[in-house]
Write a protein that holds these residues in place. Structure first.
Motif, PDB file in Angstrom:
ATOM      1  N   ILE A 173       0.944  -1.165   0.006  1.00 20.11           N
ATOM      2  CA  ILE A 173      -0.090   0.024  -0.009  1.00 20.11           C
ATOM      3  C   ILE A 173       0.853   1.257   0.175  1.00 20.11           C
ATOM      4  N   LEU A 174       1.982   0.980   0.639  1.00 19.95           N
ATOM      5  CA  LEU A 174       3.070   2.154   0.331  1.00 19.95           C
ATOM      6  C   LEU A 174       3.676   2.343  -0.793  1.00 19.95           C
ATOM      7  N   GLY A 175       3.409   1.473  -1.913  1.00 18.42           N
ATOM      8  CA  GLY A 175       4.285   1.423  -2.900  1.00 18.42           C
ATOM      9  C   GLY A 175       5.407   0.735  -3.019  1.00 18.42           C
ATOM     10  N   LEU A 176       5.666  -0.153  -1.946  1.00 20.74           N
ATOM     11  CA  LEU A 176       6.874  -1.163  -1.773  1.00 20.74           C
ATOM     12  C   LEU A 176       6.145  -2.354  -2.143  1.00 20.74           C
ATOM     13  N   PHE A 177       6.977  -3.070  -3.239  1.00 18.54           N
ATOM     14  CA  PHE A 177       6.383  -4.302  -3.865  1.00 18.54           C
ATOM     15  C   PHE A 177       6.914  -5.430  -3.057  1.00 18.54           C
ATOM     16  N   ASP A 178       6.232  -5.900  -2.022  1.00 23.94           N
ATOM     17  CA  ASP A 178       6.463  -7.274  -1.645  1.00 23.94           C
ATOM     18  C   ASP A 178       5.702  -8.400  -2.338  1.00 23.94           C
ATOM     19  N   VAL A 179       5.843  -9.724  -2.048  1.00 23.32           N
ATOM     20  CA  VAL A 179       5.537 -10.519  -3.061  1.00 23.32           C
ATOM     21  C   VAL A 179       3.951 -10.335  -3.515  1.00 23.32           C
ATOM     22  N   LEU A 180       3.140  -9.978  -2.698  1.00 25.82           N
ATOM     23  CA  LEU A 180       1.664  -9.746  -3.120  1.00 25.82           C
ATOM     24  C   LEU A 180       1.596  -8.418  -3.806  1.00 25.82           C
ATOM     25  N   GLY A 181       2.295  -7.460  -3.702  1.00 25.66           N
ATOM     26  CA  GLY A 181       2.213  -6.451  -4.325  1.00 25.66           C
ATOM     27  C   GLY A 181       2.934  -6.584  -5.925  1.00 25.66           C
ATOM     28  N   ALA A 182       3.887  -7.176  -5.963  1.00 26.38           N
ATOM     29  CA  ALA A 182       4.515  -7.683  -7.226  1.00 26.38           C
ATOM     30  C   ALA A 182       3.456  -8.667  -8.003  1.00 26.38           C
ATOM     31  N   THR A 183       2.920  -9.495  -7.483  1.00 25.94           N
ATOM     32  CA  THR A 183       2.031 -10.262  -8.239  1.00 25.94           C
ATOM     33  C   THR A 183       1.016  -9.537  -8.788  1.00 25.94           C
ATOM     34  N   LYS A 184       0.410  -8.672  -8.034  1.00 30.39           N
ATOM     35  CA  LYS A 184      -0.438  -7.766  -8.304  1.00 30.39           C
ATOM     36  C   LYS A 184      -0.182  -6.891  -9.571  1.00 30.39           C
ATOM     37  N   ALA A 185       1.211  -6.452  -9.708  1.00 33.05           N
ATOM     38  CA  ALA A 185       1.771  -5.752 -10.656  1.00 33.05           C
ATOM     39  C   ALA A 185       1.793  -6.750 -11.710  1.00 33.05           C
ATOM     40  N   ALA A 186       2.380  -7.787 -11.806  1.00 34.55           N
ATOM     41  CA  ALA A 186       2.741  -8.688 -12.811  1.00 34.55           C
ATOM     42  C   ALA A 186       1.430  -9.093 -13.448  1.00 34.55           C
ATOM     43  N   LEU A 187       0.138  -9.219 -12.659  1.00 33.33           N
ATOM     44  CA  LEU A 187      -0.944  -9.656 -13.466  1.00 33.33           C
ATOM     45  C   LEU A 187      -1.822  -8.496 -13.989  1.00 33.33           C
ATOM     46  N   GLN A 188      -0.996  -7.279 -14.177  1.00 34.28           N
ATOM     47  CA  GLN A 188      -1.796  -5.935 -14.848  1.00 34.28           C
ATOM     48  C   GLN A 188      -1.773  -6.475 -16.302  1.00 34.28           C
ATOM     49  N   ASP A 189      -0.629  -7.170 -16.657  1.00 36.16           N
ATOM     50  CA  ASP A 189      -0.389  -7.517 -18.409  1.00 36.16           C
ATOM     51  C   ASP A 189      -1.863  -7.961 -19.053  1.00 36.16           C
ATOM     52  N   PRO A 190      -2.361  -7.239 -20.063  1.00 39.89           N
ATOM     53  CA  PRO A 190      -3.519  -7.733 -20.533  1.00 39.89           C
ATOM     54  C   PRO A 190      -3.584  -8.986 -21.125  1.00 39.89           C
ATOM     55  N   ASN A 191      -2.297  -9.676 -21.433  1.00 34.66           N
ATOM     56  CA  ASN A 191      -2.481 -11.079 -21.952  1.00 34.66           C
ATOM     57  C   ASN A 191      -2.677 -12.035 -20.796  1.00 34.66           C
TER      58      ASN A 191
END
Lengths: 250, 374
Positions: B313-331
């Protein structure tokens, strides 16, 4: 009266209150070096409080207490000095259950007295032999019987090489068949000339070992006499009543 | 002469023998536990049927109909089952976040270090002091590997740190800093000095009255507004301090419970031996109080691991945050479930591992017969 330094413990007019309850009322007593006092009296008479005052586990509001020349004055230095002269044995043993018998013995010597570990271990072995527990050296308190635990507790207190040993009802938490082995160790200790103050209901022990029996009731010393006199001709009704009840109970 | 009593007792007995057949053994246990009464039998059969049905469905979705390999996600679109290809495609972002691609071996090394030393710690092969020194080295190595700038590793700013290495770092720092602080707070709460007691109680009660999210927002976003620029440390460090204080406030109450469970006689005996306050705490009181607190402490430790997810939530990418970011990919955006299941599995394995270790410590304590005497 003899000079104060001949007494390992001397208490002058000690008064103590728990809240408003007056639990020690003008208590004065002196223990001469090499002698033994047995403290007895009904429960709530203040005998345990008294013995706990002697090594500073309880404080008191009025009076003076001197142990081997060190007079308690509220400073940590004096308190530490008093504790270095006294060994205490508790009703509930209070061994350290997370440490082996050996570590229970050497802990105080190594950390409080700064003794080298080897020397402390050697002395501990000697004391365990004296209380006949050499075979239990590396066991934990939880693996020992009540009588063995109390003998370890006595050895632990002796590790301080105390001028005076304090026993606070050492056999009251024991099963009857184990009382004997603990009293045996204490009698052997008495014969070796150790100064002792013992709170106990074991009147046979008091008769055999004590130089002075002190009877307390409601926070005051009611009677103090050598055992022969105290047991054959108690001077007060209160002592007579107490002795009567004790002999009926056992 | 008195009359003979009507009560009686028979003298003597049979020699010792084994219990009757059928009263022990596997079948007897099965019967007693699952089929003792008709109602129990019905409950057993119904629950077993539901379990089999659910497992069969899971098996069909997760394995039978699943797609394991799908470049660009094409093959996943027609599949009826799970699309595990998303993990093969995205695992590096999930595990390492925004860490520079060429430097991600450093993150891999960190994960390996933590897993290896974690398992070695749990096997009890080494003395406690050695294990702790090992963890200190692992911790320093983690920071060195993340930061770089030495041994020819390029420097990487904390804003790019992410994934499992960041999760481990936050967690390790929280426990390493929080446990000592918790012990101090618990001892302070029992102190005879009113000032120290008040400070401890105030810290514990204030922090316990605030949600972790607010503590983190305060530490990361609001605190810098008040502090002069020279005192401004990195956001990660500020948030970490918030985590440590939050953990310590809860763990302090657990430790206090352990302290209260100790009979007074323990400290009295230590006093009578002439031990000073810190000697009594270090040698007598804390070893026993912490042993009593272990089950509840592991509760807090496991929670601290899971609380690292708040950092996203603070913009630091722990595992969950990184996964969320990874799944932004439209494919791959449709296969979030599989991605999150992967994260779930990671957390589940690590947390239950810690839980098992905590339980083994507890049992080892009980086995040694070091139970507190009453």
């Amino acid at each position: 009266m003899t000079a104060q330094k001949d007494f390992v413990v001397s208490m002058q007019a000690v008064n103590k209150w728990f809240g408003k309850h007056h639990v020690l009322r003008d208590v004065s007593l002196g223990l001469a070096a090499g002698e033994r006092i047995v403290l007895c009296g009904p429960s709530g008479s203040g005998k345990s409080t008294l013995i706990r005052c002697i090594n500073g586990l309880e404080g008191f509001q009025e009076g003076t207490l001197t142990v081997c020349g060190a007079t308690l004055d509220g400073t940590q230095e004096r308190l530490a000095e008093v504790r270095s002269h006294t060994g205490m044995v508790f009703q509930n043993f209070n061994l350290f259950p997370h440490l082996s018998v050996m570590d229970n013995l050497t802990l105080g010597a190594i950390y409080a007295r700064g003794e080298p570990e080897d020397a402390a271990t050697e002395r501990a072995k000697g004391l365990l032999e004296r209380v006949q527990l050499t075979s239990q050296t590396w066991k934990y308190p939880g693996q020992l019987s009540g009588g063995q635990r109390q003998r370890v507790a006595i050895a632990r207190a002796l590790m301080l090489e105390p001028e005076v040993m304090l026993f606070d009802e050492p056999t009251s938490a024991l099963d009857p068949e184990m009382v004997h082995e603990v009293l045996g160790v204490m009698e052997e200790l008495a014969q070796s000339g150790q100064s002792m103050i013992v709170v106990t209901h074991e009147m046979g022990f008091a008769r055999r070992v004590s130089d002075l029996v002190v009877f307390m009731d409601q926070g005051e010393i009611v009677e103090a006499a050598p055992p022969e006199t105290f047991f054959s001709a108690p001077a007060t009704d209160r002592a007579r009543g107490f002795l009567g009840q004790i002999s009926h109970a056992t | 002469m008195t009359e003979a009593p009507a009560s009686y007792a028979t003298i003597g007995g049979a020699p010792a023998r084994l219990p009757p057949l059928g009263s022990t053994g596997f079948l007897a246990r099965l019967h007693k536990r699952y089929f003792a009464t008709p109602l129990m039998s019905i409950v057993t059969i119904v629950l077993a049927a539901i379990t089999v049905w659910a497992l069969a469905g899971l098996f069909r979705w997760a394995i039978w109909d699943a797609v394991w390999y799908a470049p660009e996600g094409a093959a996943c679109r027609d599949a009826a089952g799970a699309c595990w290809a998303v993990i093969a495609e995205k695992y590096r972002v999930m595990l390492f976040g925004a860490f520079p691609y060429q430097e991600q071996w450093r993150g891999g090394a960190i994960i390996a270090l933590w897993l290896v030393w974690g398992v070695l710690t749990a096997t009890n092969l080494f003395a406690v002091s050695l294990r702790l020194i090992g963890w200190l080295i692992v911790f320093i190595a983690t920071i060195a590997l993340l930061q770089g700038g030495i041994f020819g590793m390029p420097h990487v700013g904390t804003d790019l740190w992410g994934g499992l290495p960041l999760t481990f770092l936050i967690f390790g720092g929280t426990v390493a800093g929080g446990l000592p602080l918790a012990i101090l707070l618990a001892l302070g709460r029992r102190s005879q000095l009113p000032a120290i007691r008040f400070l401890s109680v105030a810290t514990i009660e204030c922090v316990r009255g605030i949600p972790l999210l607010v503590v983190l927002f305060f530490a990361a976003l609001i605190l810098p507004l008040f502090l002069p620029d020279q005192l401004n440390v990195d956001k990660l460090v500020r948030a970490e301090i918030g985590m440590i204080i939050f953990f310590a406030a809860y763990a302090a109450e657990v430790v206090r419970g352990g302290l209260q469970a100790l009979p007074d006689g323990q400290e009295e005996a230590a006093k009578a031996l002439g031990l000073s306050y810190w000697q009594r705490m270090r040698k007598i009181v804390l070893p026993q109080a912490l042993a009593i607190s272990i089950p509840a402490l592991f509760n807090d430790i496991i929670r601290a691991f899971k609380n690292t997810t708040f950092f996203s939530i603070l913009g630091l990418f722990d595992v969950l945050g990184a996964t969320k970011a990874a799944l932004q990919d439209p494919n791959w955006v449709r296969y979030g479930l599989e991605g999150y299941l992967f994260v779930f599995l990671l957390y589940f394995l690590i947390c239950s591992g810690m839980s098992l270790y905590g339980r083994s410590l507890e049992q080892a304590n009980a086995r040694r017969g070091r139970k507190v005497e009453r």
